[in-house]
Design a protein around this motif. Sequence first.
Motif, PDB file in Angstrom:
ATOM      1  N   SER A  46       1.381  -1.004  -5.770  1.00  0.00           N
ATOM      2  CA  SER A  46       1.557  -0.189  -6.975  1.00  0.00           C
ATOM      3  C   SER A  46       2.939   0.457  -6.951  1.00  0.00           C
ATOM      4  N   SER A  47       3.394   0.852  -8.137  1.00  0.00           N
ATOM      5  CA  SER A  47       4.684   1.548  -8.222  1.00  0.00           C
ATOM      6  C   SER A  47       4.622   2.880  -7.491  1.00  0.00           C
ATOM      7  N   ALA A  48       3.482   3.542  -7.604  1.00  0.00           N
ATOM      8  CA  ALA A  48       3.360   4.866  -6.971  1.00  0.00           C
ATOM      9  C   ALA A  48       3.524   4.747  -5.457  1.00  0.00           C
ATOM     10  N   GLU A  49       2.922   3.714  -4.847  1.00  0.00           N
ATOM     11  CA  GLU A  49       3.043   3.550  -3.398  1.00  0.00           C
ATOM     12  C   GLU A  49       4.483   3.168  -3.025  1.00  0.00           C
ATOM     13  N   LEU A  50       5.111   2.373  -3.884  1.00  0.00           N
ATOM     14  CA  LEU A  50       6.505   1.982  -3.633  1.00  0.00           C
ATOM     15  C   LEU A  50       7.401   3.230  -3.648  1.00  0.00           C
TER      16      LEU A  50
ATOM     17  N   ILE B  58       9.617  -5.386   2.002  1.00  0.00           N
ATOM     18  CA  ILE B  58       8.494  -4.889   1.201  1.00  0.00           C
ATOM     19  C   ILE B  58       7.645  -6.074   0.749  1.00  0.00           C
ATOM     20  N   ILE B  59       6.363  -5.994   1.082  1.00  0.00           N
ATOM     21  CA  ILE B  59       5.438  -7.073   0.746  1.00  0.00           C
ATOM     22  C   ILE B  59       4.532  -6.568  -0.379  1.00  0.00           C
ATOM     23  N   VAL B  60       4.612  -7.201  -1.523  1.00  0.00           N
ATOM     24  CA  VAL B  60       3.782  -6.772  -2.655  1.00  0.00           C
ATOM     25  C   VAL B  60       2.466  -7.535  -2.607  1.00  0.00           C
TER      26      VAL B  60
ATOM     27  N   MET C 198       5.892  -5.743 -12.759  1.00  0.00           N
ATOM     28  CA  MET C 198       6.740  -4.548 -12.669  1.00  0.00           C
ATOM     29  C   MET C 198       6.986  -4.158 -11.202  1.00  0.00           C
ATOM     30  N   VAL C 199       5.912  -4.168 -10.382  1.00  0.00           N
ATOM     31  CA  VAL C 199       6.074  -3.753  -8.978  1.00  0.00           C
ATOM     32  C   VAL C 199       7.008  -4.727  -8.253  1.00  0.00           C
ATOM     33  N   LEU C 200       6.867  -6.010  -8.549  1.00  0.00           N
ATOM     34  CA  LEU C 200       7.756  -6.987  -7.900  1.00  0.00           C
ATOM     35  C   LEU C 200       9.215  -6.700  -8.245  1.00  0.00           C
ATOM     36  N   ARG C 201       9.483  -6.419  -9.513  1.00  0.00           N
ATOM     37  CA  ARG C 201      10.886  -6.144  -9.911  1.00  0.00           C
ATOM     38  C   ARG C 201      11.386  -4.858  -9.256  1.00  0.00           C
TER      39      ARG C 201
END
Length: 405
Positions: free
Chosen positions: A120-124, A139-141, A167-170
């Motif tokens: 998730s974006s929040a965890e990133l 970073i492994i999505v 989105m998270v990948l980008r």
Amino acid sequence: MERHTSALALVVGSNGSPSGPDLPVHCLRPHAATIAADWFVRHFPGDVLYAVKANPHPAIIDAVYAAGVRWFDVASVPEIELVSARCPDATLAYMHPVKARSAIRRAYFDFGVRIFAVDSSAELQKLIAETNGANDLHIIVRLAVSSDYAQHKLSGKFGAAGPEAVMVLREARAVAEELGVSFHVGSQCMRPEAWRVAMQSVSEIIRAAGVTVDIVDVGGGFPTAYPGLIPPPLIDYIEEIKAAFEEMPVLENADLWCEPGRALCAEAGSHVVRVELRKGDTLYLNDGAYGALFDAAHDGLVFPVQLLREKGRPRRPMKAFKLFGPTCDSIDVMEGPFFLPADVSEGDYIEFGLTGAYGSALATKFNGFGEYIEAVIEDAPMSTMYGGVTQPAEIIALKDAVIEL
Ligand SMILES: Cc1ncc(COP(=O)(O)O)c(C=O)c1O
């Protein structure tokens, strides 16, 4: 730790009279973990990460290390501490997609962990903040895939899907030194093509995101041969993964990883319990659903069983039994059916085979139980996926799975 030639030797006294243990016994066969890990190291066309959660016993960590495994999938700070202490040259991948901020800091700054999973974006954002915007992160999505072919589904909790995954990948690509994708098809996956299907759906997300991918982690899920759940040979899984990896829109020199847990350690454990009472076709044991037999109760897994009796006793016909664990809770039940000699009675010892994965690792102290003896057992596991010949004989029953010894 105690050492015995077999589980039978553990429960039968040297003068022939029963002098069995009062507590249930975790039997460890580290040699079986070494054989399994060696098979993966030789056949998997990439890096093999041992999923420590499946069995964090130091003897199992050492056994997979002895086979050449140098990468470990860890999910908590205690797992990081454990592996770092035993294997200082290991590479640790913190693959839990949700981590405490303090755990990220400990992993990055105190233990040098650079590989982190997020879904998730929040965890990133947490990861970026707690590593002070580090520029050396891998970073492994984690992406959501179907668990339809697995005995134990893992799809409900983790994994980004659809536009969020894109989105998270980008976002991860923008900050990662290396970007990876991972997924988990579910544990005890009975169909090799599950990986092809998963890798195709992951590929679609990579294309939609338009990012460069350095690492593909195909997770765990590789199976063990339990009674009634005999999978195809493991080499079929490897072939599916190899072929599907070729088709993925990733860098030509992208790394391929897998994270087996069960497949490396299931055969390395068995579990000896005592019958405390028999009521008709039901046996009350001194371990169960809150102990090392969690999967037999909650997942309906039927482990192979054998009654541990001295040689020479007359054989009895087999009968189906339902088993209860020792706690007062009525969900402490293993429906089975488990086939044992018809005259099994109080005081008998039963060995459950293939309990090395998610067995002792899940045991609790509920109701005052949960104390175990540990012993190394030198003989072979009850069956193996690593027989070295082709299927169907590859899954070799090394012992008659239900036998009065
Ligand atoms: C991220 C991750 N990797 C690997 C594993 C190991 O899976 P298995 O024991 O099915 O091989 C798990 C199990 O839950 C997991 O969550």
